[in-house]
Design an enzyme around this catalytic site. Sequence first.
Site, mmCIF file in Angstrom:
data_model
loop_
_atom_site.group_PDB
_atom_site.id
_atom_site.type_symbol
_atom_site.label_atom_id
_atom_site.label_comp_id
_atom_site.label_asym_id
_atom_site.label_seq_id
_atom_site.Cartn_x
_atom_site.Cartn_y
_atom_site.Cartn_z
ATOM 1 N N ARG A 169 -11.489 8.453 -2.648
ATOM 2 C CA ARG A 169 -11.843 9.881 -2.621
ATOM 3 C C ARG A 169 -13.364 10.092 -2.581
ATOM 4 O O ARG A 169 -13.879 10.863 -1.773
ATOM 5 C CB ARG A 169 -11.258 10.572 -3.859
ATOM 6 C CG ARG A 169 -11.244 12.082 -3.761
ATOM 7 C CD ARG A 169 -10.742 12.694 -5.060
ATOM 8 N NE ARG A 169 -9.511 12.066 -5.503
ATOM 9 C CZ ARG A 169 -9.021 12.145 -6.740
ATOM 10 N NH1 ARG A 169 -9.664 12.847 -7.652
ATOM 11 N NH2 ARG A 169 -7.898 11.540 -7.081
ATOM 12 N N LYS B 189 -11.012 -1.147 -1.770
ATOM 13 C CA LYS B 189 -10.760 -2.029 -0.614
ATOM 14 C C LYS B 189 -11.940 -1.862 0.338
ATOM 15 O O LYS B 189 -12.449 -0.751 0.457
ATOM 16 C CB LYS B 189 -9.462 -1.606 0.097
ATOM 17 C CG LYS B 189 -8.215 -1.643 -0.772
ATOM 18 C CD LYS B 189 -7.042 -0.932 -0.064
ATOM 19 C CE LYS B 189 -5.875 -0.746 -1.008
ATOM 20 N NZ LYS B 189 -4.740 0.013 -0.432
ATOM 21 N N GLU C 59 -0.041 -3.333 4.631
ATOM 22 C CA GLU C 59 -1.192 -2.415 4.719
ATOM 23 C C GLU C 59 -1.307 -1.738 6.078
ATOM 24 O O GLU C 59 -1.065 -2.356 7.098
ATOM 25 C CB GLU C 59 -2.489 -3.206 4.493
ATOM 26 C CG GLU C 59 -3.152 -2.986 3.173
ATOM 27 C CD GLU C 59 -3.716 -1.596 2.931
ATOM 28 O OE1 GLU C 59 -3.814 -0.800 3.869
ATOM 29 O OE2 GLU C 59 -4.060 -1.316 1.784
ATOM 30 N N ASP C 60 -1.736 -0.463 6.065
ATOM 31 C CA ASP C 60 -1.951 0.246 7.336
ATOM 32 C C ASP C 60 -3.435 0.412 7.662
ATOM 33 O O ASP C 60 -3.772 0.834 8.767
ATOM 34 C CB ASP C 60 -1.304 1.641 7.309
ATOM 35 C CG ASP C 60 -2.019 2.595 6.372
ATOM 36 O OD1 ASP C 60 -2.320 2.185 5.225
ATOM 37 O OD2 ASP C 60 -2.294 3.738 6.769
ATOM 38 N N SER D 264 -2.437 0.633 -4.340
ATOM 39 C CA SER D 264 -2.958 1.797 -3.612
ATOM 40 C C SER D 264 -4.309 2.250 -4.132
ATOM 41 O O SER D 264 -4.603 2.115 -5.314
ATOM 42 C CB SER D 264 -1.951 2.948 -3.746
ATOM 43 O OG SER D 264 -2.526 4.165 -3.337
ATOM 44 N N ALA D 265 -5.119 2.821 -3.221
ATOM 45 C CA ALA D 265 -6.416 3.373 -3.620
ATOM 46 C C ALA D 265 -6.268 4.731 -4.287
ATOM 47 O O ALA D 265 -7.192 5.231 -4.923
ATOM 48 C CB ALA D 265 -7.297 3.524 -2.382
ATOM 49 N N SER D 266 -5.082 5.344 -4.161
ATOM 50 C CA SER D 266 -4.914 6.721 -4.636
ATOM 51 C C SER D 266 -4.772 6.829 -6.147
ATOM 52 O O SER D 266 -4.012 6.083 -6.770
ATOM 53 C CB SER D 266 -3.688 7.348 -3.978
ATOM 54 O OG SER D 266 -3.484 8.629 -4.517
ATOM 55 N N THR E 291 0.956 10.608 3.452
ATOM 56 C CA THR E 291 0.298 11.765 2.833
ATOM 57 C C THR E 291 -0.996 12.128 3.567
ATOM 58 O O THR E 291 -1.702 13.042 3.139
ATOM 59 C CB THR E 291 -0.015 11.486 1.344
ATOM 60 O OG1 THR E 291 -0.705 10.255 1.259
ATOM 61 C CG2 THR E 291 1.243 11.436 0.501
ATOM 62 N N ASP F 229 0.883 -1.153 0.000
ATOM 63 C CA ASP F 229 0.000 0.000 0.000
ATOM 64 C C ASP F 229 0.935 1.221 0.000
ATOM 65 O O ASP F 229 2.095 1.106 0.376
ATOM 66 C CB ASP F 229 -0.856 -0.055 1.275
ATOM 67 C CG ASP F 229 -1.696 1.185 1.471
ATOM 68 O OD1 ASP F 229 -2.403 1.576 0.525
ATOM 69 O OD2 ASP F 229 -1.645 1.771 2.568
ATOM 70 N N LEU F 230 0.439 2.382 -0.413
ATOM 71 C CA LEU F 230 1.315 3.558 -0.490
ATOM 72 C C LEU F 230 1.196 4.446 0.756
ATOM 73 O O LEU F 230 2.112 4.532 1.567
ATOM 74 C CB LEU F 230 0.989 4.363 -1.763
ATOM 75 C CG LEU F 230 1.816 5.628 -1.999
ATOM 76 C CD1 LEU F 230 3.304 5.309 -2.115
ATOM 77 C CD2 LEU F 230 1.336 6.331 -3.283
ATOM 78 N N ASP F 231 0.023 5.062 0.906
ATOM 79 C CA ASP F 231 -0.161 6.015 1.998
ATOM 80 C C ASP F 231 -0.225 5.290 3.348
ATOM 81 O O ASP F 231 -1.085 4.442 3.553
ATOM 82 C CB ASP F 231 -1.447 6.818 1.752
ATOM 83 C CG ASP F 231 -1.653 7.894 2.798
ATOM 84 O OD1 ASP F 231 -0.670 8.255 3.467
ATOM 85 O OD2 ASP F 231 -2.792 8.358 2.950
ATOM 86 N N LYS G 236 -8.475 6.798 6.183
ATOM 87 C CA LYS G 236 -7.263 6.128 5.703
ATOM 88 C C LYS G 236 -7.622 4.934 4.829
ATOM 89 O O LYS G 236 -8.375 4.064 5.270
ATOM 90 C CB LYS G 236 -6.383 5.704 6.878
ATOM 91 C CG LYS G 236 -5.606 6.866 7.447
ATOM 92 C CD LYS G 236 -4.548 6.395 8.422
ATOM 93 C CE LYS G 236 -3.732 7.589 8.904
ATOM 94 N NZ LYS G 236 -2.829 7.208 9.985
ATOM 95 N N GLY G 237 -7.080 4.905 3.634
ATOM 96 C CA GLY G 237 -7.325 3.793 2.717
ATOM 97 C C GLY G 237 -8.688 3.839 2.041
ATOM 98 O O GLY G 237 -9.004 2.996 1.223
ATOM 99 N N ASN H 287 -3.487 9.401 -7.313
ATOM 100 C CA ASN H 287 -2.311 10.272 -7.432
ATOM 101 C C ASN H 287 -1.010 9.520 -7.129
ATOM 102 O O ASN H 287 0.021 10.150 -6.893
ATOM 103 C CB ASN H 287 -2.450 11.461 -6.472
ATOM 104 C CG ASN H 287 -3.638 12.338 -6.836
ATOM 105 O OD1 ASN H 287 -3.679 12.909 -7.932
ATOM 106 N ND2 ASN H 287 -4.615 12.441 -5.957
HETATM 107 P P1 B16 Z 1 -6.721 10.026 -3.998
HETATM 108 P P2 B16 Z 1 -3.633 4.249 0.042
HETATM 109 C C1 B16 Z 1 -5.475 6.196 0.007
HETATM 110 O O1 B16 Z 1 -4.170 5.757 -0.259
HETATM 111 C C2 B16 Z 1 -5.481 7.155 1.189
HETATM 112 O O2 B16 Z 1 -5.127 6.466 2.377
HETATM 113 C C3 B16 Z 1 -6.865 7.748 1.365
HETATM 114 O O3 B16 Z 1 -6.854 8.665 2.428
HETATM 115 C C4 B16 Z 1 -7.279 8.447 0.053
HETATM 116 O O4 B16 Z 1 -8.590 8.997 0.159
HETATM 117 C C5 B16 Z 1 -7.225 7.434 -1.091
HETATM 118 O O5 B16 Z 1 -5.907 6.906 -1.176
HETATM 119 C C6 B16 Z 1 -7.563 8.075 -2.423
HETATM 120 O O6 B16 Z 1 -6.581 8.998 -2.763
HETATM 121 O O7 B16 Z 1 -7.722 11.079 -3.626
HETATM 122 O O8 B16 Z 1 -5.315 10.561 -4.170
HETATM 123 O O9 B16 Z 1 -7.160 9.220 -5.203
HETATM 124 O O10 B16 Z 1 -3.528 4.138 1.531
HETATM 125 O O11 B16 Z 1 -4.602 3.254 -0.570
HETATM 126 O O12 B16 Z 1 -2.279 4.257 -0.636
HETATM 127 MG MG MG Z 2 -2.825 3.152 3.369
#
Ligand code: B16
Ligand code: MG
Length: 216
Positions: free
Chosen positions: A50, A146, A170-171, A115-117, A18, A10-12, A46-47, A119
């Site tokens: 958006r 997730k 994973e966190d 990662s869910a992000s 972040t 996982d990233l964040d 977290k995780g 970005n």
């Molecule tokens: P974005 P992960 C997640 O990252 C974040 O923990 C979560 O807070 C955020 O809303 C989600 O990514 C979406 O991010 O808005 O940049 O698409 O923990 O899955 O790496």
């Molecule tokens: Mg995370």
Amino acid sequence: MSTIKACIFDLDGVIVDTAVYHYKAWKRLANELGFDFTEEANEKLKGVSRTRSLELILQWGGVTKTDAEKEELATRKNNWYVEMISHMTPEEILPGAKEFLQACIDAGIKTALGSASKNSMTILQKTGIAHFFNAVIDGNKVSKPKPDPEVFLKGAEQLNIPPANCVVFEDAIAGVEAAIAGGMKVVGIGSPEVLREANLVVKGLDEMSLEKLRSL
Ligand code: B16
Ligand code: MG
């Protein structure tokens, strides 16, 4: 015990933190809408994707919006967030992350990001760690968030490694559940009281080693 052939990160909260940038951007949005947003509430996001995060924040603020308005609000928040992460540097990589990724690579263990992000690529590039990953699966490549295992299963597929030979780091509780649902082992990053279902919990990747990985 099955042989570990791949690690999916996982990233964040695992590689970088972040959460503070997400917090600042969501808080600014909530304040513009006329209510507050606390760091405690941010923990619950977290995780979380958006779209889902915005829905929860609007719910907490007691505000109703149309789908079109929600899209505009999510874009507004994301623009602030992207501006902040555009200043990220390699110093923001969490302790032990690069060292453990390198140890995996040296041991012939494949690596992927899950990662869910949406970005993720910006963060990997700004912190200079994109080259550590054989595959990158992020929010742009999955349709089910997730705890659905899609993000990790796609990572395993792209690495060409069966899920049973993968370990996820994973966190977030939803991420731990996603890994288990995908038939993978999981190392929780954080507290054992929260990440109860993980096979092993460490405070950070600086506490990880190939020995611990092999003992899973
Ligand atoms: P974005 P992960 C997640 O990252 C974040 O923990 C979560 O807070 C955020 O809303 C989600 O990514 C979406 O991010 O808005 O940049 O698409 O923990 O899955 O790496
Ligand atoms: Mg995370």
